[in-house]
Design a protein around this motif. Sequence first.
Motif, PDB file in Angstrom:
ATOM      1  N   LEU A   1      -2.299   8.935  -0.513  1.00  0.00           N
ATOM      2  CA  LEU A   1      -2.099   8.731   0.920  1.00  0.00           C
ATOM      3  C   LEU A   1      -1.450   9.957   1.555  1.00  0.00           C
ATOM      4  CD1 LEU A   1      -0.881   5.022   0.921  1.00  0.00           C
ATOM      5  CD2 LEU A   1      -3.028   5.874   1.878  1.00  0.00           C
ATOM      6  N   ARG A   2      -0.482  10.531   0.857  1.00  0.00           N
ATOM      7  CA  ARG A   2       0.160  11.734   1.397  1.00  0.00           C
ATOM      8  C   ARG A   2      -0.834  12.889   1.521  1.00  0.00           C
ATOM      9  NH1 ARG A   2       4.366  10.354  -2.603  1.00  0.00           N
ATOM     10  NH2 ARG A   2       5.968   9.138  -1.522  1.00  0.00           N
ATOM     11  N   ARG A   3      -1.673  13.044   0.506  1.00  0.00           N
ATOM     12  CA  ARG A   3      -2.668  14.129   0.566  1.00  0.00           C
ATOM     13  C   ARG A   3      -3.618  13.939   1.752  1.00  0.00           C
ATOM     14  NH1 ARG A   3      -2.727  13.386  -5.128  1.00  0.00           N
ATOM     15  NH2 ARG A   3      -4.603  12.092  -4.969  1.00  0.00           N
ATOM     16  N   GLY A   4      -3.944  12.699   2.047  1.00  0.00           N
ATOM     17  CA  GLY A   4      -4.899  12.442   3.119  1.00  0.00           C
ATOM     18  C   GLY A   4      -4.303  12.439   4.514  1.00  0.00           C
ATOM     19  N   LEU A   5      -3.004  12.161   4.623  1.00  0.00           N
ATOM     20  CA  LEU A   5      -2.408  11.962   5.944  1.00  0.00           C
ATOM     21  C   LEU A   5      -1.435  13.051   6.372  1.00  0.00           C
ATOM     22  CD1 LEU A   5      -1.746   8.126   5.572  1.00  0.00           C
ATOM     23  CD2 LEU A   5      -3.401   9.175   7.131  1.00  0.00           C
ATOM     24  N   LEU A   6      -0.785  13.705   5.423  1.00  0.00           N
ATOM     25  CA  LEU A   6       0.204  14.723   5.767  1.00  0.00           C
ATOM     26  C   LEU A   6      -0.452  16.096   5.787  1.00  0.00           C
ATOM     27  CD1 LEU A   6       3.243  13.502   3.612  1.00  0.00           C
ATOM     28  CD2 LEU A   6       2.495  12.765   5.893  1.00  0.00           C
TER      29      LEU A   6
ATOM     30  N   ALA B   1      -0.206  17.320  12.075  1.00  0.00           N
ATOM     31  CA  ALA B   1      -0.423  15.880  12.149  1.00  0.00           C
ATOM     32  C   ALA B   1       0.831  15.174  12.641  1.00  0.00           C
ATOM     33  CB  ALA B   1      -0.824  15.329  10.785  1.00  0.00           C
ATOM     34  N   LEU B   2       0.665  13.996  13.176  1.00  0.00           N
ATOM     35  CA  LEU B   2       1.803  13.196  13.623  1.00  0.00           C
ATOM     36  C   LEU B   2       2.642  12.723  12.441  1.00  0.00           C
ATOM     37  CD1 LEU B   2       3.408  11.515  15.721  1.00  0.00           C
ATOM     38  CD2 LEU B   2       1.666   9.730  15.467  1.00  0.00           C
ATOM     39  N   TRP B   3       1.962  12.342  11.354  1.00  0.00           N
ATOM     40  CA  TRP B   3       2.666  11.728  10.230  1.00  0.00           C
ATOM     41  C   TRP B   3       3.379  12.786   9.389  1.00  0.00           C
ATOM     42  CZ3 TRP B   3       2.778   7.523  12.423  1.00  0.00           C
ATOM     43  CH2 TRP B   3       1.667   6.972  13.048  1.00  0.00           C
ATOM     44  N   THR B   4       4.677  12.583   9.181  1.00  0.00           N
ATOM     45  CA  THR B   4       5.505  13.578   8.511  1.00  0.00           C
ATOM     46  C   THR B   4       5.962  13.140   7.123  1.00  0.00           C
ATOM     47  OG1 THR B   4       7.421  12.655   9.693  1.00  0.00           O
ATOM     48  CG2 THR B   4       6.318  14.588  10.669  1.00  0.00           C
ATOM     49  N   SER B   5       5.934  11.853   6.846  1.00  0.00           N
ATOM     50  CA  SER B   5       6.275  11.349   5.515  1.00  0.00           C
ATOM     51  C   SER B   5       5.599  10.006   5.315  1.00  0.00           C
ATOM     52  CB  SER B   5       7.793  11.212   5.333  1.00  0.00           C
ATOM     53  OG  SER B   5       8.318  10.215   6.190  1.00  0.00           O
ATOM     54  N   VAL B   6       5.203   9.737   4.080  1.00  0.00           N
ATOM     55  CA  VAL B   6       4.578   8.460   3.721  1.00  0.00           C
ATOM     56  C   VAL B   6       5.228   7.973   2.435  1.00  0.00           C
ATOM     57  CG1 VAL B   6       2.462   7.273   3.032  1.00  0.00           C
ATOM     58  CG2 VAL B   6       2.373   9.040   4.810  1.00  0.00           C
ATOM     59  N   ASP B   7       5.856   6.821   2.496  1.00  0.00           N
ATOM     60  CA  ASP B   7       6.504   6.246   1.322  1.00  0.00           C
ATOM     61  C   ASP B   7       6.012   4.825   1.102  1.00  0.00           C
ATOM     62  OD1 ASP B   7       8.533   8.311   0.447  1.00  0.00           O
ATOM     63  OD2 ASP B   7       9.096   8.084   2.559  1.00  0.00           O
ATOM     64  N   VAL B   8       5.792   4.484  -0.163  1.00  0.00           N
ATOM     65  CA  VAL B   8       5.365   3.143  -0.544  1.00  0.00           C
ATOM     66  C   VAL B   8       6.415   2.558  -1.475  1.00  0.00           C
ATOM     67  CG1 VAL B   8       3.568   1.748  -1.636  1.00  0.00           C
ATOM     68  CG2 VAL B   8       2.934   3.818  -0.369  1.00  0.00           C
TER      69      VAL B   8
ATOM     70  N   GLY C   1       7.186  10.235  12.958  1.00  0.00           N
ATOM     71  CA  GLY C   1       6.032  10.306  12.082  1.00  0.00           C
ATOM     72  C   GLY C   1       6.288   9.764  10.695  1.00  0.00           C
ATOM     73  N   ALA C   2       7.480   9.250  10.432  1.00  0.00           N
ATOM     74  CA  ALA C   2       7.761   8.639   9.137  1.00  0.00           C
ATOM     75  C   ALA C   2       6.987   7.332   9.021  1.00  0.00           C
ATOM     76  CB  ALA C   2       9.260   8.389   8.972  1.00  0.00           C
ATOM     77  N   VAL C   3       6.400   7.094   7.859  1.00  0.00           N
ATOM     78  CA  VAL C   3       5.638   5.876   7.590  1.00  0.00           C
ATOM     79  C   VAL C   3       6.216   5.223   6.338  1.00  0.00           C
ATOM     80  CG1 VAL C   3       3.365   4.884   7.100  1.00  0.00           C
ATOM     81  CG2 VAL C   3       3.542   6.946   8.535  1.00  0.00           C
ATOM     82  N   LEU C   4       6.555   3.946   6.437  1.00  0.00           N
ATOM     83  CA  LEU C   4       7.077   3.200   5.292  1.00  0.00           C
ATOM     84  C   LEU C   4       6.195   1.984   5.067  1.00  0.00           C
ATOM     85  CD1 LEU C   4       9.230   2.710   3.110  1.00  0.00           C
ATOM     86  CD2 LEU C   4      10.530   1.423   4.826  1.00  0.00           C
TER      87      LEU C   4
ATOM     88  N   LEU D   1      -4.057   5.151  15.348  1.00  0.00           N
ATOM     89  CA  LEU D   1      -2.766   5.097  16.022  1.00  0.00           C
ATOM     90  C   LEU D   1      -2.338   6.491  16.476  1.00  0.00           C
ATOM     91  CD1 LEU D   1      -0.297   3.499  16.883  1.00  0.00           C
ATOM     92  CD2 LEU D   1       0.555   3.635  14.538  1.00  0.00           C
ATOM     93  N   GLU D   2      -2.550   7.483  15.634  1.00  0.00           N
ATOM     94  CA  GLU D   2      -2.206   8.851  16.013  1.00  0.00           C
ATOM     95  C   GLU D   2      -3.007   9.310  17.229  1.00  0.00           C
ATOM     96  OE1 GLU D   2      -2.032  13.420  14.204  1.00  0.00           O
ATOM     97  OE2 GLU D   2      -2.594  11.754  12.893  1.00  0.00           O
ATOM     98  N   GLU D   3      -4.306   9.024  17.241  1.00  0.00           N
ATOM     99  CA  GLU D   3      -5.156   9.438  18.357  1.00  0.00           C
ATOM    100  C   GLU D   3      -4.698   8.807  19.669  1.00  0.00           C
ATOM    101  OE1 GLU D   3      -9.107   8.376  17.273  1.00  0.00           O
ATOM    102  OE2 GLU D   3      -9.209   9.774  15.579  1.00  0.00           O
ATOM    103  N   TRP D   4      -4.471   7.499  19.655  1.00  0.00           N
ATOM    104  CA  TRP D   4      -4.062   6.818  20.880  1.00  0.00           C
ATOM    105  C   TRP D   4      -2.670   7.273  21.327  1.00  0.00           C
ATOM    106  CZ3 TRP D   4      -6.504   4.545  24.596  1.00  0.00           C
ATOM    107  CH2 TRP D   4      -7.738   3.952  24.358  1.00  0.00           C
TER     108      TRP D   4
END
Length: 283
Positions: A24-29, A33-40, A59-62, A201-204
Amino acid sequence: MTPSDASGNRWSDLDRPPLNAAALRRGLLRPGALWTSVDVVPRTGSTNTDLVASGGAEGAVLIAEEQSAGRGRLDRTWSAPPRSGLFFSVLLTPGPGVPAARWGWLPLLAGVATAAAVSRAAGVDTALKWPNDLLVTVGDEERKAGGILAERTGDSVVVGIGLNVTLRADELPVPGAGSLALAGAEVLDRDPLLRAVLRSLEEWYREWRAAGGDPALCRLQEAYATGCATLGRSVRAELPGGRELVGEAVAVDGDGRLVLATAEGVQEPVGAGDIVHLRPAGS
């Protein structure tokens, strides 16, 4: 709520594989980009609560594979079996270019983005129930398959999204609930669904922020009205303080409020409360 597997093995249900945080990080960060961190995380009480406490950057995503104390609107609980859905929160900081009075559009924006992404990625029809419930059709009945909760924290807003993906009929928390699986979705893989929602969500969000939060200028108000199943229906608004208002939902105004035309010929905006659809669409 269904408890976690006693063995603690995240691969215990092969029909519900875990999310791959690294992928997910490879695809979104990516740069810009808006997203700055992705944690699961395997399990938490509430992703909204945890993200507020983290003090993270915009841009943090949890994402949680399971929530034990997930919350919806009006302090309702949101629970589901492990890995049966998408339960995540994002941190957004609109900045000084967007007046705080327009931040109330963020949960509606998230609803539009989620509905559009799920429709495209899963191949299932979606609609929105004001203000931010995601509806799908199961048989000939509209069911709630997702919900959104936005909470202000300082200069930011945490937006939590819950979406039932593979929930089976015998796992539904309430009779009126639904899932993408029950709606006959073509795609139930949570990875591409999550990516699609976050990209939408980023686009809107970028369009809305570039327009200074003006919902008409960025066409968010139009998009919401187009996808809103509540408009054109007779509804009952259960308002704070025990008051009720019955009328036809005729519009969503510039502040994101639902406008009801009552039998007395008055148009009254509703900014908060629970909406009950009193008749099916098209009847």
